[in-house]
Design a protein around this motif. Structure first.
Motif, PDB file in Angstrom:
ATOM      1  N   ASP A  96       0.860  -1.176   0.000  1.00  0.00           N
ATOM      2  CA  ASP A  96       0.000   0.000   0.000  1.00  0.00           C
ATOM      3  C   ASP A  96       0.898   1.228   0.000  1.00  0.00           C
ATOM      4  O   ASP A  96       1.469   1.596   1.037  1.00  0.00           O
ATOM      5  CB  ASP A  96      -0.911  -0.003   1.224  1.00  0.00           C
ATOM      6  N   ASP A  98       0.323   4.449  -0.271  1.00  0.00           N
ATOM      7  CA  ASP A  98      -0.100   5.572   0.570  1.00  0.00           C
ATOM      8  C   ASP A  98       0.145   5.279   2.049  1.00  0.00           C
ATOM      9  O   ASP A  98       0.567   6.163   2.804  1.00  0.00           O
ATOM     10  CB  ASP A  98      -1.577   5.886   0.332  1.00  0.00           C
ATOM     11  N   VAL A 101       3.893   5.636   2.789  1.00  0.00           N
ATOM     12  CA  VAL A 101       4.290   7.046   2.854  1.00  0.00           C
ATOM     13  C   VAL A 101       3.854   7.654   4.182  1.00  0.00           C
ATOM     14  O   VAL A 101       4.615   8.365   4.847  1.00  0.00           O
ATOM     15  CB  VAL A 101       3.693   7.828   1.666  1.00  0.00           C
ATOM     16  N   ALA A 102       2.611   7.353   4.604  1.00  0.00           N
ATOM     17  CA  ALA A 102       2.110   7.869   5.882  1.00  0.00           C
ATOM     18  C   ALA A 102       2.935   7.339   7.050  1.00  0.00           C
ATOM     19  O   ALA A 102       3.225   8.076   8.011  1.00  0.00           O
ATOM     20  CB  ALA A 102       0.642   7.485   6.051  1.00  0.00           C
ATOM     21  N   ARG A 137       2.588  -0.246  -8.062  1.00  0.00           N
ATOM     22  CA  ARG A 137       2.525   1.161  -7.629  1.00  0.00           C
ATOM     23  C   ARG A 137       3.885   1.673  -7.137  1.00  0.00           C
ATOM     24  O   ARG A 137       3.963   2.758  -6.561  1.00  0.00           O
ATOM     25  CB  ARG A 137       1.488   1.323  -6.520  1.00  0.00           C
ATOM     26  N   GLU A 140       4.801   5.131  -8.429  1.00  0.00           N
ATOM     27  CA  GLU A 140       3.994   6.142  -7.744  1.00  0.00           C
ATOM     28  C   GLU A 140       4.530   6.382  -6.331  1.00  0.00           C
ATOM     29  O   GLU A 140       4.617   7.528  -5.867  1.00  0.00           O
ATOM     30  CB  GLU A 140       2.540   5.666  -7.694  1.00  0.00           C
ATOM     31  N   TYR A 141       4.874   5.303  -5.657  1.00  0.00           N
ATOM     32  CA  TYR A 141       5.405   5.406  -4.294  1.00  0.00           C
ATOM     33  C   TYR A 141       6.691   6.227  -4.263  1.00  0.00           C
ATOM     34  O   TYR A 141       6.853   7.119  -3.416  1.00  0.00           O
ATOM     35  CB  TYR A 141       5.656   4.006  -3.734  1.00  0.00           C
ATOM     36  N   LYS A 144       5.856   9.882  -4.506  1.00  0.00           N
ATOM     37  CA  LYS A 144       5.198  10.419  -3.312  1.00  0.00           C
ATOM     38  C   LYS A 144       6.136  10.511  -2.116  1.00  0.00           C
ATOM     39  O   LYS A 144       6.040  11.441  -1.306  1.00  0.00           O
ATOM     40  CB  LYS A 144       3.988   9.545  -2.953  1.00  0.00           C
TER      41      LYS A 144
END
Length: 297
Positions: A96, A98, A101-102, A137, A140-141, A144
């Motif tokens: 995941d 997102d 990153v969080a 992803r 994308e990761y 970000k």
């Protein structure tokens, strides 16, 4: 025209805000870079996280011990944590982007609140080659996660094994980082630098400066070392100022020694020198290809 190059930075020059890509083709280079990176973070009072995949966590501890540092105190205090990709990137099963990153944002906040001077992270990214849901992803990761480090008291090195990732994939990930870890020069002097680097996702040897009769043996030695790299070899001549016949002969002899099926690609060579190679006939060696650089306006 030479390909776009991302910023290259020596590992011991990294500071807060840096998010670099390390593409390595041998275990010794990975070990050298990561040992320096981890020890520097510990010495600076940063919290250090390492997410292993192909490397066993105990092996990372051995790197530190053999460099003269016992990691026990840092492990006990929580300053150092070495875990696996399955327990970090893939802790919830699928990847995941997102959530990861969080989690890193939170690690920065908690590290500073605990009194550390910053956060230092490195992860082996070979897990992305497994059949893992969400691995698509990764690009994308990487984009970000730049926000986690830029302008903050944190840094990261993402490790990509060039023996496992194909050139196109490696190039794509490299371009999503603000910079790359500069590899250790195979030779450096006021007249000549021979530097392993990355070009379009492939390991290459950059020749920077002059190669005359005196420096031709240094070029030969560097070529001998990179013969252990997998696949074809690339020598980037975009920053070459001068090379004499002794230097060109070193390239030709290396090409002749390559096993069947492998080639030595000499790229971005000055057009006049390319013509000299053609006149001498060295471009007839089946395992040697020479590409002249485009004329500059």
């Amino acid at each position: 025209m030479s390909p776009h190059r991302t910023r290259e930075l020596a590992v011991d020059a990294m500071g807060h805000g840096d998010h670099l890509c390390l593409a390595f083709a041998d275990d010794a280079e990975q070990r050298r870079v990561m040992t320096t990176y981890l020890l520097t973070g510990l010495e600076r009072g940063e919290r250090v996280l390492y997410f292993a995949d192909q490397t066993a966590p105990d092996q990372v501890f051995d790197w530190l011990r053999e460099a003269g540092t016992d990691p026990t105190a840092a492990l006990d205090s929580g300053q150092l944590m070495v875990t696996t990709a399955d327990e970090s990137y893939l802790a919830d099963g699928p990847f995941d982007a997102d959530a990861m990153v969080a989690a890193l944002h939170q690690e920065v906040t908690e590290s500073l609140a605990a009194g550390y001077t910053g956060l230092r992270v490195s992860g082996e990214m070979s897990w992305a080659l497994r059949d893992v849901p969400g691995a698509e992803r990764m690009g994308e990761y990487e984009r970000k996660v730049n926000d986690v480090f830029a302008g903050h008291a944190a840094s990261a090195i993402c490790q990509y094994d060039a023996r496992r990732f194909d050139a196109a994939t490696l190039h794509a990930f490299d371009q999503r980082h603000p910079g790359t870890v500069a590899q250790q020069p195979l030779h450096t002097s006021s007249a000549l630098r021979l530097l392993p680097s990355l070009r379009d996702g492939r390991q290459c040897l950059r020749v920077i400066g002059d190669v005359d009769y005196y420096y031709a043996p240094m070029l030969s030695s560097a070529l001998e070392k990179i013969m252990s790299w997998p696949g074809d070899l690339t020598v980037d001549m975009s920053a070459l100022q001068f090379i004499d016949l002794a230097g060109v002969r070193a390239l030709a002899r290396t090409a002749e020694r390559l096993p069947a099926g492998r080639r030595l690609h000499v790229v971005d060579l000055d057009p006049m020198l390319s013509e000299v190679i053609h006149i001498v006939g060295w471009d007839q060696i089946p395992s040697l290809t020479v590409t002249a650089r485009e004329a500059r306006p």
